[in-house]
Design a protein around this motif. Structure first.
Motif, PDB file in Angstrom:
ATOM      1  N   PHE A   1     -16.551  -7.120   7.167  1.00  0.00           N
ATOM      2  CA  PHE A   1     -17.873  -7.707   6.952  1.00  0.00           C
ATOM      3  C   PHE A   1     -17.804  -9.178   7.339  1.00  0.00           C
ATOM      4  CE2 PHE A   1     -21.257  -9.801   4.631  1.00  0.00           C
ATOM      5  CZ  PHE A   1     -22.332  -8.939   4.829  1.00  0.00           C
ATOM      6  N   ASP A   2     -18.770  -9.647   8.155  1.00  0.00           N
ATOM      7  CA  ASP A   2     -18.804 -11.031   8.637  1.00  0.00           C
ATOM      8  C   ASP A   2     -20.130 -11.686   8.279  1.00  0.00           C
ATOM      9  OD1 ASP A   2     -16.278 -11.001  10.124  1.00  0.00           O
ATOM     10  OD2 ASP A   2     -17.295  -9.570  11.428  1.00  0.00           O
ATOM     11  N   ILE A   3     -20.071 -12.984   7.975  1.00  0.00           N
ATOM     12  CA  ILE A   3     -21.273 -13.784   7.763  1.00  0.00           C
ATOM     13  C   ILE A   3     -21.212 -14.987   8.691  1.00  0.00           C
ATOM     14  CG2 ILE A   3     -21.644 -13.036   5.391  1.00  0.00           C
ATOM     15  CD1 ILE A   3     -20.305 -15.576   4.437  1.00  0.00           C
ATOM     16  N   GLY A   4     -22.385 -15.520   9.070  1.00  0.00           N
ATOM     17  CA  GLY A   4     -22.437 -16.607  10.041  1.00  0.00           C
ATOM     18  C   GLY A   4     -22.978 -17.896   9.464  1.00  0.00           C
ATOM     19  N   PHE A   5     -22.456 -19.015   9.991  1.00  0.00           N
ATOM     20  CA  PHE A   5     -22.942 -20.355   9.682  1.00  0.00           C
ATOM     21  C   PHE A   5     -23.059 -21.099  11.014  1.00  0.00           C
ATOM     22  CE2 PHE A   5     -20.478 -18.887   6.073  1.00  0.00           C
ATOM     23  CZ  PHE A   5     -21.320 -19.139   5.005  1.00  0.00           C
ATOM     24  N   ARG A   6     -24.282 -21.067  11.581  1.00  0.00           N
ATOM     25  CA  ARG A   6     -24.488 -21.637  12.919  1.00  0.00           C
ATOM     26  C   ARG A   6     -23.528 -20.968  13.894  1.00  0.00           C
ATOM     27  NH1 ARG A   6     -25.780 -28.104  11.991  1.00  0.00           N
ATOM     28  NH2 ARG A   6     -27.586 -27.779  10.619  1.00  0.00           N
ATOM     29  N   ASN A   7     -22.619 -21.731  14.502  1.00  0.00           N
ATOM     30  CA  ASN A   7     -21.706 -21.145  15.486  1.00  0.00           C
ATOM     31  C   ASN A   7     -20.423 -20.595  14.868  1.00  0.00           C
ATOM     32  OD1 ASN A   7     -23.443 -21.637  17.535  1.00  0.00           O
ATOM     33  ND2 ASN A   7     -22.226 -23.186  18.566  1.00  0.00           N
TER      34      ASN A   7
ATOM     35  N   LYS B   1     -18.582 -18.672  17.774  1.00  0.00           N
ATOM     36  CA  LYS B   1     -19.458 -18.037  18.754  1.00  0.00           C
ATOM     37  C   LYS B   1     -19.695 -18.972  19.933  1.00  0.00           C
ATOM     38  CE  LYS B   1     -22.645 -17.385  15.649  1.00  0.00           C
ATOM     39  NZ  LYS B   1     -23.903 -16.963  14.986  1.00  0.00           N
ATOM     40  N   GLY B   2     -19.659 -18.405  21.140  1.00  0.00           N
ATOM     41  CA  GLY B   2     -19.769 -19.228  22.334  1.00  0.00           C
ATOM     42  C   GLY B   2     -21.099 -19.948  22.472  1.00  0.00           C
TER      43      GLY B   2
ATOM     44  N   THR C   1     -25.249 -11.640  16.924  1.00  0.00           N
ATOM     45  CA  THR C   1     -24.955 -12.587  15.849  1.00  0.00           C
ATOM     46  C   THR C   1     -23.506 -12.521  15.399  1.00  0.00           C
ATOM     47  OG1 THR C   1     -25.543 -10.998  14.126  1.00  0.00           O
ATOM     48  CG2 THR C   1     -27.322 -12.366  15.021  1.00  0.00           C
ATOM     49  N   PHE C   2     -22.790 -11.429  15.724  1.00  0.00           N
ATOM     50  CA  PHE C   2     -21.410 -11.200  15.281  1.00  0.00           C
ATOM     51  C   PHE C   2     -21.301 -11.194  13.753  1.00  0.00           C
ATOM     52  CE2 PHE C   2     -20.972 -13.029  19.538  1.00  0.00           C
ATOM     53  CZ  PHE C   2     -20.159 -12.096  20.145  1.00  0.00           C
TER      54      PHE C   2
END
Length: 248
Positions: free
Chosen positions: A100-106, A149-150, A59-60
């Motif tokens: 610290f990282d958070i994701g939103f779809r890609n 993200k790929g 998820t990165f």
């Protein structure tokens, strides 16, 4: 009477044989049903995880720590610039980072902080030279980044490309040679900005490696207190880094 017994015996034999035939038919039908259902169940079942990790889905995102190192190309810039006062030097750099990282779809948005020790420095053997020796001692960086993200793209789901930017505070030791003799030693804290870009590759769902390029430019500070009227100094540098990190 014998005829009746024979008829009863024949009837009994037929009844027993019929039961066997019915049971055999039932077993055949059950076996056929199982055989027909097996492919369907196999299709509905989740794929088995490859023990080699080929099916990981990183998820990165989340907290992370990282160690990094690389090559540091520094330029020391003086203004005004007498002959030989602009210096370039190549050295190494190594440090540690937390983020610290958070994701939103890609997309991935993150913040980070790092501490690094560069080795590049510049010295001039001439006692009359401005900035006889300049030695960076440590760098503290704080900033943010945005990543892509790929996923199902050409890069695949193990790769994230990102751009970063932040504030850098550098401690610098300056040995200033004065015209006519004498040397001033001083430690200065110089603020500046850094921008860069890089790529992360997920080795596992929680571990990754990276490559990164950074450009840094500090503000100027005056050398007038050290005997150089109307003279100031700043750094600019290029860094090429590699690192290994773990997410939690």
């Amino acid at each position: 009477m014998a005829h009746r017994d024979g008829a009863l015996t024949g009837c009994h034999m037929w009844s027993t044989q019929g039961v066997y035939e019915v049971k055999s038919l039932q077993l055949i039908l059950i076996a056929a049903g199982i055989a027909g259902a097996t492919p369907a169940l196999a299709q509905d079942a989740a794929p088995v995880q490859d023990t080699g990790g080929a099916q990981i889905d990183p998820t990165f995102t989340g907290p992370r720590v990282e160690g990094f190192g690389g090559v540091d190309f520094q330029k020391y810039d003086f203004n005004p610039s007498p002959a030989g006062a602009d210096r370039k030097h190549t050295g190494g750099v190594a440090g540690a980072l937390g983020g610290f990282d958070i994701g939103f779809r890609n997309l991935v948005l993150g913040v980070y902080g790092s501490y690094a020790l560069p080795t590049s420095n510049s010295c001039d053997n001439s006692a009359a030279a401005i900035g006889r020796c300049v030695r960076p001692e440590r760098e503290i960086e704080a900033g943010g980044r945005i990543g892509f993200k790929g996923g199902d793209s050409f890069f695949g789901n193990r790769v994230m490309l990102y751009a970063k930017g932040g504030y850098v505070n550098t401690s610098v030791k300056v040995q200033s040679g004065l015209n006519g003799g004498g040397v001033y030693n001083t430690h200065r804290l110089i603020g500046g900005w850094r921008a860069g870009a890089g790529a992360e590759y997920a080795v596992t769902e929680n571990a990754y490696v990276k490559v990164e390029y950074d450009y840094t430019r500090t503000g100027r500070f005056s050398l007038e207190p050290y005997g150089f009227a109307d003279t100031d100094y700043r750094q600019s540098k290029n860094q090429v880094l590699a690192g290994f990190g773990v997410r939690f």
